[in-house]
Motif scaffolding. Sequence first.
Motif, PDB file in Angstrom:
ATOM      1  N   HIS A 148       0.242   4.440   0.525  1.00 30.53           N
ATOM      2  CA  HIS A 148       0.033   5.383   1.625  1.00 30.53           C
ATOM      3  C   HIS A 148       0.677   4.876   2.917  1.00 30.53           C
ATOM      4  O   HIS A 148       1.347   5.642   3.629  1.00 30.53           O
ATOM      5  N   CYS A 149       0.460   3.602   3.210  1.00 31.71           N
ATOM      6  CA  CYS A 149       1.029   3.032   4.437  1.00 31.71           C
ATOM      7  C   CYS A 149       2.547   3.011   4.386  1.00 31.71           C
ATOM      8  O   CYS A 149       3.227   3.317   5.381  1.00 31.71           O
TER       9      CYS A 149
ATOM     10  N   CYS B  80       0.863  -1.184   0.000  1.00 27.84           N
ATOM     11  CA  CYS B  80       0.000   0.000   0.000  1.00 27.84           C
ATOM     12  C   CYS B  80       0.899   1.234   0.000  1.00 27.84           C
ATOM     13  O   CYS B  80       1.740   1.400   0.892  1.00 27.84           O
TER      14      CYS B  80
ATOM     15  N   HIS C 204      -7.436   6.535   4.408  1.00 27.74           N
ATOM     16  CA  HIS C 204      -7.405   6.146   2.998  1.00 27.74           C
ATOM     17  C   HIS C 204      -7.935   4.719   2.860  1.00 27.74           C
ATOM     18  O   HIS C 204      -8.120   4.007   3.852  1.00 27.74           O
TER      19      HIS C 204
ATOM     20  N   CYS D 220      -6.997   1.260   2.152  1.00 27.07           N
ATOM     21  CA  CYS D 220      -5.757   0.482   2.147  1.00 27.07           C
ATOM     22  C   CYS D 220      -5.930  -0.740   1.244  1.00 27.07           C
ATOM     23  O   CYS D 220      -6.830  -1.556   1.453  1.00 27.07           O
ATOM     24  N   SER D 221      -5.067  -0.837   0.257  1.00 27.96           N
ATOM     25  CA  SER D 221      -5.170  -1.939  -0.697  1.00 27.96           C
ATOM     26  C   SER D 221      -4.421  -3.186  -0.233  1.00 27.96           C
ATOM     27  O   SER D 221      -4.547  -4.246  -0.844  1.00 27.96           O
ATOM     28  N   LYS D 222      -3.639  -3.089   0.848  1.00 29.90           N
ATOM     29  CA  LYS D 222      -2.861  -4.233   1.318  1.00 29.90           C
ATOM     30  C   LYS D 222      -3.762  -5.202   2.080  1.00 29.90           C
ATOM     31  O   LYS D 222      -4.382  -4.840   3.080  1.00 29.90           O
ATOM     32  N   ASN D 223      -3.850  -6.432   1.610  1.00 34.13           N
ATOM     33  CA  ASN D 223      -4.678  -7.445   2.268  1.00 34.13           C
ATOM     34  C   ASN D 223      -4.005  -8.812   2.321  1.00 34.13           C
ATOM     35  O   ASN D 223      -4.674  -9.833   2.471  1.00 34.13           O
TER      36      ASN D 223
ATOM     37  N   LYS E  43      -1.489   1.307  -5.442  1.00 33.68           N
ATOM     38  CA  LYS E  43      -2.731   1.687  -4.768  1.00 33.68           C
ATOM     39  C   LYS E  43      -3.800   0.640  -5.071  1.00 33.68           C
ATOM     40  O   LYS E  43      -3.546  -0.541  -4.976  1.00 33.68           O
ATOM     41  N   ASN E  44      -4.978   1.103  -5.475  1.00 30.89           N
ATOM     42  CA  ASN E  44      -6.092   0.181  -5.702  1.00 30.89           C
ATOM     43  C   ASN E  44      -6.314  -0.122  -7.176  1.00 30.89           C
ATOM     44  O   ASN E  44      -7.304  -0.750  -7.539  1.00 30.89           O
TER      45      ASN E  44
ATOM     46  N   VAL F  96      -0.617   7.637   9.555  1.00 23.69           N
ATOM     47  CA  VAL F  96      -1.211   7.321   8.257  1.00 23.69           C
ATOM     48  C   VAL F  96      -2.531   8.069   8.119  1.00 23.69           C
ATOM     49  O   VAL F  96      -3.397   7.987   8.997  1.00 23.69           O
TER      50      VAL F  96
END
Length: 607
Positions: free
Chosen positions: A204-205, A202, A218, A220-223, A432-433, A215
């Motif tokens: 942003h993170c 991610c 936002h 967060c795309s990290k999964n 990002k996403n 942070v």
Amino acid sequence: MDNPTPKTNISIGRRIINVSYFLEKLYEISNHGPLDCGLTCIEKVSEKLHGLSSIFTFLCKMCNRKFVIGNDDDNCLPINTCVVAGIISIGCGHSQLQELSSAMNLPMMSQKTYQTNHKLLSQNWQQLAQQSMEQAAEEEKKMAIVDGRVTKNGTPVIDVVADGVYGKRSYKKNYSALSGAAAIIGRKTGKILYLGVRNKYCYHCDRAEKKKIAVAEHFCSKNYSGPSTGMESEIIVEGFKQSLAIHGLIYGRLISDGDSSTYSKILQARPYKDITVEKVECRNHLLRNFCNKMQALQTETKYLKSHRKLLTTSRIMSIRSCIRKAIKKNKNDPFPEEQYLFDDILQAHHHAFGNHHECKSYFCDEIGNLEKNDIPKDFELGSLWQRICIMIQSIAGQARSLLHDVYSNVVERYHSIIAKYVGGKRVNYSLKNSYQTRCVASAVSYNEENALSKLYKKMTNKSPGGKLKMWEESKYKQKILSMRYTKKKRRLVFNKKQSDKDYGQSCQKPDMPVDLLDKMKNDFIKSLDKTDEERAMIERKTILQSANGEWLEMRRSLLTASNFGRVIKRRVNTPCANLVKDILYRKNIDHVESIAHGQQNEKKRSL
């Protein structure tokens, strides 16, 4: 002296306008007011730009009246949203859009405007994909009920095809993608039933962590945090677990390739209480991997060069052709038997090397003909021939899957659409996403013939019409023609030299059935049975021992004195996997004490 150019607040360059709407507005202001002011009285005052959207302000010099006209109709989908949807559909991003706009002398869209429209499109594509997958599940459910494939509780059971795709190219050695996706597709409808995306990063993170600041809020795309090779199996297992809750379906049979530990993890997860998921290997992947291994033998220098020259590409393709014909023949039998296909495949390499003694009429025209056999007698006693026999036994061991004659081309086609949406995996959309958005948009494009029209209609509640409809109809006609007139494609074969427990040929797999293991053991033991003449010839050919490649290969198939103690002393409850791997696959055997002693003292003994 030339007259000076009149000053205006309108920026230079070209604009994209809705022609009919703009002319209609000009016509409305062409005769206005009590003085019947015309267009000659109108002057441009200013222009407000928002991406590719423009709002022009005009002033009448006669009546001092202002008019505001946009470049597009408010009832249509905004031009900025349309541009972002189009740029995503062709696999490009914001930087490519800026370059295109500058080349056409159009206003440039800011990053903020692009991200705003990207987020809006992502939400609508997600909803469209969900609706499409639900409709596909209903179709699969109806077909399963018609076929009578239901459980005692009335739950439909279907076959699915599943596979994964990654955000960057691995070139069969570097599996470090930041993003990955996997899809489960119904075999009957050929449509996506489940789609999952995993992201390890991610932006942003990561930026907040590096700057050591809090942070900001936002999406967060990290999964995901595991190895990249484990993304595929995690997504597919999750899809199996949710099939009952989401669609009310049981995925009873999985059609997939064998390069992932997915099936092993599905068995461990047991997604269904009283049903064990069955795995059927993709025919194309089995045959491709077999041919890859055969071609790799052509360059293995541990085998005699004279023997390797006999293993030509035409003979490899002949073996493949025999296997394909055997599959077709046994599949079409009124009562197909796995054992018959197993026995037929075991004859394929004999046929390719000129021994037609036990060939079948459906793949050979020279049954019993031994006159054309120009293969040297010592070839069938060599280690290369033994290796070929082992590989044939391995592919014959997949007779149960080959008898189904199924393949995973449908999911590979979806992967090709993803590759288009992510720019051929040449651009990093994992920050990002964007990668998830493009995978979801690909799913809509895969399930629906007119994906962009569906998106337009969902966001505006009306059909787009115009050029978009014409293009989609033209594309559909081209698809029909390509299906009617197919062209044979060239296939490139690659060799895989690395292994991974989650992905590839060395991934975790369930043990083979006991009856199949017994058959393969019997065939292997029969291959060790040699006549006195054959034993004498092998002795002469391997007289150099460790300096001879064939001696090393022969040694792998035998339980020698140096390994006998390790085997006989092994406890019953001690796993034998590492011992077997050490005996079979260790290339250098100089570590054996007796061999090291012999090599050191051989010259002294000869003196």
